[in-house]
Design a protein around this motif. Structure first.
Motif, PDB file in Angstrom:
ATOM      1  N   THR A 105       0.836  -1.201   0.000  1.00 23.79           N
ATOM      2  CA  THR A 105       0.000   0.000   0.000  1.00 23.79           C
ATOM      3  C   THR A 105       0.870   1.249   0.000  1.00 23.79           C
ATOM      4  O   THR A 105       0.587   2.227  -0.698  1.00 23.79           O
ATOM      5  CB  THR A 105      -0.931  -0.009   1.226  1.00 23.79           C
ATOM      6  OG1 THR A 105      -1.760  -1.161   1.150  1.00 23.79           O
ATOM      7  CG2 THR A 105      -1.786   1.233   1.273  1.00 23.79           C
ATOM      8  N   GLN A 111      -8.523  -0.276  -1.003  1.00 21.59           N
ATOM      9  CA  GLN A 111      -8.842  -1.622  -0.511  1.00 21.59           C
ATOM     10  C   GLN A 111     -10.324  -1.726  -0.109  1.00 21.59           C
ATOM     11  O   GLN A 111     -10.988  -2.704  -0.376  1.00 21.59           O
ATOM     12  CB  GLN A 111      -7.937  -1.914   0.686  1.00 21.59           C
ATOM     13  CG  GLN A 111      -7.923  -3.352   1.101  1.00 21.59           C
ATOM     14  CD  GLN A 111      -6.714  -3.670   1.966  1.00 21.59           C
ATOM     15  OE1 GLN A 111      -5.793  -2.882   2.073  1.00 21.59           O
ATOM     16  NE2 GLN A 111      -6.714  -4.850   2.546  1.00 21.59           N
ATOM     17  N   ASP A 161      -5.786  -1.325  -5.047  1.00 18.72           N
ATOM     18  CA  ASP A 161      -5.211  -1.897  -3.829  1.00 18.72           C
ATOM     19  C   ASP A 161      -6.153  -2.954  -3.265  1.00 18.72           C
ATOM     20  O   ASP A 161      -7.143  -2.627  -2.604  1.00 18.72           O
ATOM     21  CB  ASP A 161      -4.984  -0.786  -2.796  1.00 18.72           C
ATOM     22  CG  ASP A 161      -4.116  -1.264  -1.640  1.00 18.72           C
ATOM     23  OD1 ASP A 161      -3.797  -2.464  -1.602  1.00 18.72           O
ATOM     24  OD2 ASP A 161      -3.766  -0.431  -0.790  1.00 18.72           O
ATOM     25  N   GLU A 162      -5.842  -4.205  -3.516  1.00 19.86           N
ATOM     26  CA  GLU A 162      -6.687  -5.313  -3.046  1.00 19.86           C
ATOM     27  C   GLU A 162      -8.160  -5.030  -3.277  1.00 19.86           C
ATOM     28  O   GLU A 162      -8.949  -5.095  -2.334  1.00 19.86           O
ATOM     29  CB  GLU A 162      -6.479  -5.550  -1.554  1.00 19.86           C
ATOM     30  CG  GLU A 162      -5.199  -6.283  -1.266  1.00 19.86           C
ATOM     31  CD  GLU A 162      -5.160  -6.764   0.173  1.00 19.86           C
ATOM     32  OE1 GLU A 162      -6.011  -7.588   0.537  1.00 19.86           O
ATOM     33  OE2 GLU A 162      -4.296  -6.280   0.915  1.00 19.86           O
TER      34      GLU A 162
HETATM   35 MG   LIG Z   1      -2.282  -2.618   2.179  1.00 23.23          MG
END
Ligand SMILES: [Mg+2]
Ligand SMILES: Nc1ncnc2c1ncn2[C@@H]1O[C@H](COP(=O)(O)OP(=O)(O)OP(=O)(O)O)[C@@H](O)[C@H]1O
Ligand SMILES: Nc1ncnc2c1ncn2[C@@H]1O[C@H](COP(=O)(O)OP(=O)(O)OP(=O)(O)O)[C@@H](O)[C@H]1O
Ligand SMILES: Cc1ncc(C[n+]2csc(CCO)c2C)c(N)n1
Ligand SMILES: [Mg+2]
Lengths: 265, 295, 311, 373, 265
Positions: free
Chosen positions: E54, E92, E168-169
């Motif tokens: 991240t 995320q 991000d994810e």
């Molecule tokens: Mg992360």
């Protein structure tokens, strides 16, 4: 407690249904579930989000009453089982009390059961070591990473050595490597103690890796779509996941799952 | 069936029960508290009184220590419905007077509280230096300086609504500021980062993120603030006991020993407070609904 | 028309009938005055209003005015409306008190906020300590009403002849169950309702002229009120913003007040220097807790009243 | 570190320099100037130098903040000296007011520098607010003195301070009566009974549904209305004040404690249920700890309510001591300094009371997310 | 924007290090990272929790400043790139604003960029259709399931048609079936538009399935352990995951990952 030879099943569910009464329409969460789990089995539940896995766990734990059908836990009603403190429940989130240190979180159920202080401490040592958290006894939960918190929660459930372990997506919040690591640990632990484990997961490979039997559920209203047996070697390690046998079972699970899935979550 | 359930699970029955118990206690207390005076004054030349007479007398005194509920109800009814609304003798008129300074003070308090909160959230120096004094400001007994505020503002030519509204403002800006600070700080880092990735201007970040995020917090404090604002308005009416408003009624009632009038004014104040809180609650529901809050 | 603001010492009631009558009957207007009457209240200190310029003339009691003068508010008496004091101490007979000598060890209710000065000098004169480690009497700060007497929380309370005394009677206590000690009779009377203004205003000839006309119209108002009491009461009730005053009580107050205003051969508002001297002597008499520490200078003037009488 | 000049300090410098040539008041002889005011001119010159230094070099950090604070103190002596010099100020003294404005600018910059230093409890939680508070007092003093506001309307802090020192015994007596007797007792009884009742009716949703709306009603009643009634019922002394405080503080504690007792998460409760824990075990081990932040919230609210309640109730009848008594009688005696002295004592006592509760809260609810970094 | 032939790289990172200064000890989050991403590439980052994935994304997005080393985005400094609104970032979590409807969440960046109202609406239609959410324009976020929310967040980032997509994810919170489904969608979208994608994931199979290149990172301080190329057929479907070629790459990733992992999260 070594082999699944006990006369009564650990869990016996017959024609179980459950409807939640909400403000607007009633929600049929479980419909006509039939399942029998032998003592010492490791059974995983897998199914789309909202299909009723947690609900079923909560019925077993007597945290919610079924609308219909019958269920026994260790041959008793779930309520009797709960009052006898027959099971340990690991929730999806760690559910630690932030004002208690790691050790005192671990000994909380032991305190409630009235265990002596010295014994409580000994237990705490033992199970903290088991999950690899020696030296963190006096930390507070919020001083630990998510994975460590989850391990405390697992140690807390193991700590009072129940016959029956209910685990609701215990590793959901962890990264793949840590998860693999804990998967192996859990498998070793289960092999050693042979407690009955009911395990909920979203991960197909986790389910296949850990369990004797995998129960695949359909989207709401939760029904059992298929029960898949797994006969991987008992002393398997993570490498088993790249074997053909493993992949075959995983594929069966995936197909069963996809069959019930509607894609628009 | 559903009616029965809502009756059993709702508020009506429990509230009715508690109120009934309270009423019984109230009547009993009226006998208990008023009896000594009745005996020493009313029955001073009638030593052969019976219990029945005593109870009757305690529930119908002109200047009771504690008036009986029905006396208060009658006084309320007479002073609200049997008077012209524009008459000085109408409690409804005084309630309106108090309500208007409450609302004005409330509005001023919102403005001051929001401005302070915006300053404190955006200027670190203000956060560090001003916030502790805002808390300290609330430990000053406003009631003590209310008369001086009235006098000083009166000398500056402000009379009537404004001085009372200023006292209301002083009391009610605090919860607004505290709630607003919380609300303006409520967006999580992710929501802020999102704005940064769009390279939004500070004004855009404020209007599109901070202010909508603070609305639920603002309303939560507004419900507290409107009640406090009412207290402020009444406090502002006390020093000049000779003028209008619920506070003036309380004071003149107290000065002339008219307990029933005091209680009627008290009940009226409580009702006014509830109505105002309910109105803010309604505004909250409507606003939050439009902003997509869960029902 | 010239504007003028009058600050009362208390809420609208017959105690102030003369001013309301003068306003309502147009006596002020006849003198080309536009008078605003500001009601007071328990926590309004008229000298503070005067100091801040919120009123041109205030009504206050002389002890409070002289004390304020010592504190730096240069108030000057320009007219004395009440000739006599209406203050008294009202006691229950069943308390056993018969003379002031019996006060020792008793609980007495007293008004503060400037009204306590005559009481303190009276107690001083009786040689009774009101404060300190072992006070001879227990003093209560009396609130707004006569409850302490009714509930026997106090043996005696302060009352005005025109007001609180009648509230005690209204509460059902018979006059023969009560014992009153009038300050007039105890030789500790001090001057009550009078007009005060600041030295600065007096220096301004235009204002001085306005004040003279004001005093003249006021005297007329009081004269009318005393002679037409029922009408005066009605005017007072009409001006009561709270709507809480009761006609019967105000009627009685009017008749009692009339006695305090009456008997001023040189005209209503004329301050007898002898009365002033007596008040000052009483106040200076306090040894333990003196109200004023030295003889005031220039605290009164006949300039205005003389101008008012001239025409 | 950029080398652009610091415009705020530059403005302060310009104002200070301009002030040096403008009149600072008038006496019989005519306009007076800073040059005639003796040694304070040295302080002003020093402030000029430091403002210029800050304007040009844009210093950062704790030392710079403290240096600017010193500059402010040096400059601030000038206006104070003028107040006692017997000059006519008000609009005759533009030089005085320009200095004050310049000092406002410098103070702001000093506070900014101090507030922006690395995290430090002493600087951020004590030094900055203290400087700011002192600065407010200073402005109050200068404005009251400079505009010759009558003492009976608003005395200056120095006059109030003198009265506090001179009447310490009376103030202490009042404090004992009002704070130690009424406030503490009422606070303890009201909060305590609110808490106990919360525990008692916790198990009865019926009573909760009946009592809570009533709580809303009672809290809508202005205390000023209750005070005369309580004085009537419980007499003149501190007992009636305690009664007023109990009425005021009972419901905030009841409502908060109930909310706190119900604040535990579903999962945390289910955990207790899965252990078949008894009601009292759950209360003691889960629900009470969880309710602590709510309880402290109520205690903090109640601390200010009880002080206000005691003082107001004293307006309606009291033996002749107590802070409310003092305030209401000294207004009538035109002893406004004494009124403000009492208000100052009340504010300090209230702030300390609040601070003690806040520290207690921090110690007992250290685990709550709002206290974690 | 069709082929990776641009003269400048989309991202060029050289000797980048980043230290977080915290109350106690400074945390070295990234150490000596060197990476070059061509325009039109799909690069995945994988690594244990807390390894700095991240952080690296945030450096690229100019949400945090590197302590050392240099970085360019489309040939500019990250700050210039951000001010030019050159990239879309999918966090995320969905990071939707709860007080805005789905449509108004989607048009938020467009509003900020000052696009006319009619055009904004048209864009919103188009991208909602792309992620299969027509008909949900006026719903509020909480009325959607987690997967749908995540799709709104993806549509929002796509909506202003950036050259560079940072994700991000994005599928971290979804169940396996929904995740598979969205994986396929994303792959199709990328094939069509060929934007540059930087993708963070915890799932090995997701990384292998989606990317050209997989960057494996070591635990803190984050370093690049290995960069693994993937040459699966461009029109692959989910079934590719059971092919030997896939499993081989996945195994390589797993080995690289495990090499750097220390197990005590
Ligand atoms: Mg992360
Ligand atoms: N307390 C409740 N009241 C009403 N409906 C509920 C309640 N709890 C769960 N449900 C509904 O019952 C269904 C089953 O929920 P449950 O939590 O058992 O799902 P799950 O399989 O555990 O899902 P997940 O994988 O997301 O944890 C869901 O549709 C949910 O919306
Ligand atoms: N704001 C911060 N202050 C201090 N340390 C930080 C901060 N943000 C991240 N870190 C630390 O930097 C390291 C890298 O964090 P980062 O969030 O980049 O990890 P990640 O690889 O994204 O992990 P995850 O897979 O859990 O999302 C971590 O050890 C973290 O503790
Ligand atoms: C605190 C306080 N309480 C009561 C009175 C009552 N009072 C005493 S004298 C008087 C007549 C005014 O001229 C009145 C109404 C007061 N003044 N101040
Ligand atoms: Mg679940």
């Amino acid at each position: 407690m070594t082999a699944p030879d006990a006369r009564t099943a650990a869990i016996d569910i017959r024609k179980l249904s459950l409807t939640y009464h909400t403000a607007d329409a009633p929600v049929l969460a479980l419909s006509d579930v039939d399942l029998r789990v032998q003592r010492g089995e490791f059974v995983s539940f897998i199914g789309p989000s909202g299909c009723g896995k947690t609900t079923l766990m909560r019925v077993i734990a007597n945290l919610v009453e079924p609308t219909d059908g019958s269920i026994t836990v260790n041959g008793m009603s779930p309520e009797q089982a709960r009052l006898q403190r027959a099971y340990g429940y690991v929730f999806q989130a760690p559910a630690l009390y932030p004002w208690r240190t790691v050790r005192r979180n671990l000994t909380l159920p032991l305190e409630i059961m009235g265990m002596a202080k010295a014994e409580r401490r000994a237990r705490a040592e033992k199970y903290l070591a088991l999950v690899g958290l020696q030296g963190f006894e006096n930390k507070f939960p919020w001083q630990l990473s998510g994975g460590m918190q989850q391990r405390v929660s697992i140690a807390r459930a193991l700590g009072f050595e129940p016959d029956l372990l209910l685990m609701d997506e215990p590793f959901g919040a962890l990264d793949e490597i840590t998860r693999d690591h804990l998967n192996e640990h859990l498998l070793r632990l289960w092999e050693r103690t042979r407690v009955t484990v009911i395990f909920v997961t979203h991960s197909i490979s986790e389910a296949v890796f850990l369990s004797n039997r995998i129960v695949v559920m359909s989207p709401r209203p939760g029904r059992i779509l298929e029960v898949i047996d797994s006969d991987l070697p008992p002393d398997r390690t993570l490498d088993v996941r790249e074997t053909a046998a493993f992949l075959k079972i995983a594929h069966r699970v995936r197909v069963a799952l996809r069959a019930g899935h509607s894609y628009d979550d | 069936m559903t009616l029965l359930r809502s009756w059993r699970e709702g508020y009506a029955l429990p509230l009715a029960t508690v109120l009934l118990v309270l009423l019984v206690i109230w009547y009993a207390a009226a006998v208990w508290l008023n009896a000594p005076q009745v005996i020493s004054i009313v029955f001073s030349d009638k030593p052969d009184w019976t219990l029945r007479e005593l109870v009757d007398a305690t529930w119908s005194m002109e200047r009771p220590v504690l008036p009986a509920p029905h006396q208060v109800a009658i006084e309320l009814y007479e002073s609200v419905f049997e008077q012209e609304i524009t008459s000085r003798r109408s409690l409804a008129y005084h309630t309106l007077v108090t309500a208007s300074s409450t609302v004005l003070g409330f509005a001023l308090g919102i403005v001051l509280g929001v401005l302070l909160a915006v300053g404190i959230v955006h200027v670190r120096t203000l956060d560090r230096s001003l916030l502790p004094w805002i808390i300290a400001s609330q430990t000053i007994p406003i009631l003590a300086i209310a008369p001086m505020i009235i006098v000083v503002l009166g000398n500056a030519g402000f009379t009537g609504l404004l001085p009372k509204a200023i006292i209301s403002m002083y009391l009610c800006f605090f919860p607004v500021a505290i709630g607003m600070i919380k609300g303006l700080r409520s967006p999580d880092p992710l929501q802020l980062d999102l704005m940064r990735t769009y390279s939004a201007s500070p004004a855009q970040v404020f209007w599109k993120l901070h202010s909508p995020a603070s609305v639920p917090f603002l309303f939560a404090s507004l419900k507290v603030a409107i009640g406090i604002s009412l207290v402020g308005a009444i406090v502002g009416e006390l020093p000049t006991g000779g003028q209008e408003g619920i506070g003036a009624r309380l004071l003149s009632g107290s000065y002339y020993g008219q307990t029933v009038q005091i209680w009627a004014a008290l009940v009226m104040a409580a009702l006014l407070g509830m109505v105002l809180v309910a109105l803010v609650g309604l505004a909250e529901r409507l606003t939050l609904q439009r902003m997509g809050a869960r029902p | 028309q010239d504007k003028l603001t009058l600050q009362l010492k208390w809420v609208t009631q017959a105690q102030f009938a003369g001013y309301y009558v003068a306003k309502d009957k147009g006596f002020y207007k006849d003198e080309k005055l536009d008078v605003t009457i500001k009601p007071g209240g328990p926590d309004i200190a008229p000298p503070q209003v005067a100091a801040g310029g919120g009123a041109d003339v205030i009504i206050d009691w002389m002890p409070a005015a002289l004390a304020s003068r010592e504190k730096g508010v240069p108030l000057v008496n320009i007219a004395q409306i009440y000739k006599r004091s209406g203050m008294m101490l009202t006691c229950r007979k069943d308390s056993g008190i018969k003379t002031p000598a019996d006060f020792k060890g008793r609980t007495l209710g007293v008004w503060f906020a400037g009204n306590e000065y005559p009481f303190l000098s009276w107690m001083d004169k009786l040689g009774l300590k009101t404060s300190g480690a072992n006070p001879d009497i227990k003093v209560l700060k009396q609130g707004f009403n006569v409850d302490p007497l009714l509930q026997k929380q106090a043996d005696c309370i302060s009352t005005m002849t025109y007001n609180e005394y009648w509230q005690v009677i209204d509460a059902g206590i018979k006059p023969d169950q009560l014992l009153v000690f009038k300050y007039e009779d105890q030789g500790v009377a001090t001057l009550e309702d009078g007009f005060y203004t600041t030295e600065a205003k007096l220096k301004d000839p235009a204002m001085a002229d306005r004040l003279a006309r004001f005093v003249r119209a006021t005297a007329k108002g009081w004269d009318y009120a005393v002679k037409n009491q029922a009408e005066a009461v009605k005017i007072v009730l009409n001006n009561d913003a709270t709507g809480a005053q009761k006609a019967n009580h105000q009627t009685r107050m009017m008749s009692e007040v009339a006695k305090l205003v009456a008997d001023q051969p040189k005209g209503i508002g004329y301050l007898e220097p002898a009365d002033y001297e007596r008040t000052v002597a009483t106040l200076l008499g306090g040894k333990s807790d003196p109200v004023i520490t030295k003889k005031p200078v220039g605290a009164w003037t006949h300039q205005i009243i003389d101008a008012a009488m001239k025409k | 570190m950029s080398r652009r000049p610091d415009w705020l300090c530059a403005l302060a410098l310009v104002l200070l320099l301009a002030a040096l040539v403008l009149p600072v008041g008038r006496d019989e002889a005519g306009a007076a100037y800073w040059s005639g005011q003796g040694p304070v001119i040295i302080g002003l010159a020093a402030a000029c130098v430091l403002a210029g230094w800050a304007a040009l070099t844009r210093p950062q950090g704790l030392a710079a903040g403290l240096t600017l604070a010193v500059a402010v103190v040096l400059g601030a002596a000038g206006p104070l000296a003028l107040l006692g010099a017997g000059l006519t100020l008000e609009t005759e003294a533009p030089g005085l007011w320009l200095v004050v404005v310049a000092l406002v600018c410098l103070t702001w910059r000093a506070l900014q520098l101090l507030a922006g230093t690395a995290p430090n409890r002493l600087v951020h939680d004590v030094l900055v607010p203290a400087l700011f508070g002192l600065w407010l007092l200073y402005l109050w003093e200068v404005v009251v003195g400079g505009f010759a506001i009558p003492r009976v309307l608003l005395p200056g802090p120095s006059q109030i301070g003198r009265v506090i020192a001179a009447s310490a015994d009376v103030l202490a007596q009042d404090f004992r009566q009002t704070f130690l007797k009424s406030v503490l007792t009422g606070f303890a009884l009201g909060s305590g009974s609110g808490f106990l009742v919360a525990i008692l009716i916790d198990r009865s949703p019926f009573l909760q549904r009946g009592l809570l709306p009533l709580g809303a009603l009672v809290s809508a009643i202005p205390i000023v209305g209750i005070a005369p009634i309580m004085v009537m019922w419980f007499g003149f002394d501190w007992q009636s004040k305690v009664a007023v405080i109990v009425v005021m503080t009972f419901f905030p504690m009841l409502v908060n404690a109930l909310a706190g007792l119900h604040a535990a998460g579903d999962m945390e409760r289910d955990l207790m249920r899965s252990y078949a824990a008894s009601y009292w075990q759950t209360l003691l081990r889960l629900r009470l700890p969880n309710a602590l932040p709510f309880i402290f919230n109520a205690l903090k609210i109640n601390s200010t309510l009880s002080l206000i309640g005691a003082i107001v109730a004293e307006f309606f009848g009291t033996p002749i001591l107590g802070m409310g008594f003092r305030i209401s009688t000294e207004v009538g005696r035109m002893n406004i300094e004494m009124v403000w002295a009492t208000i100052a004592v009340a504010a300090v006592a209230g702030s300390l009371f609040y601070a003690v509760l806040a520290l207690g809260e921090r110690a007992l609810t250290f685990w709550h997310p709002s206290y974690r970094q």
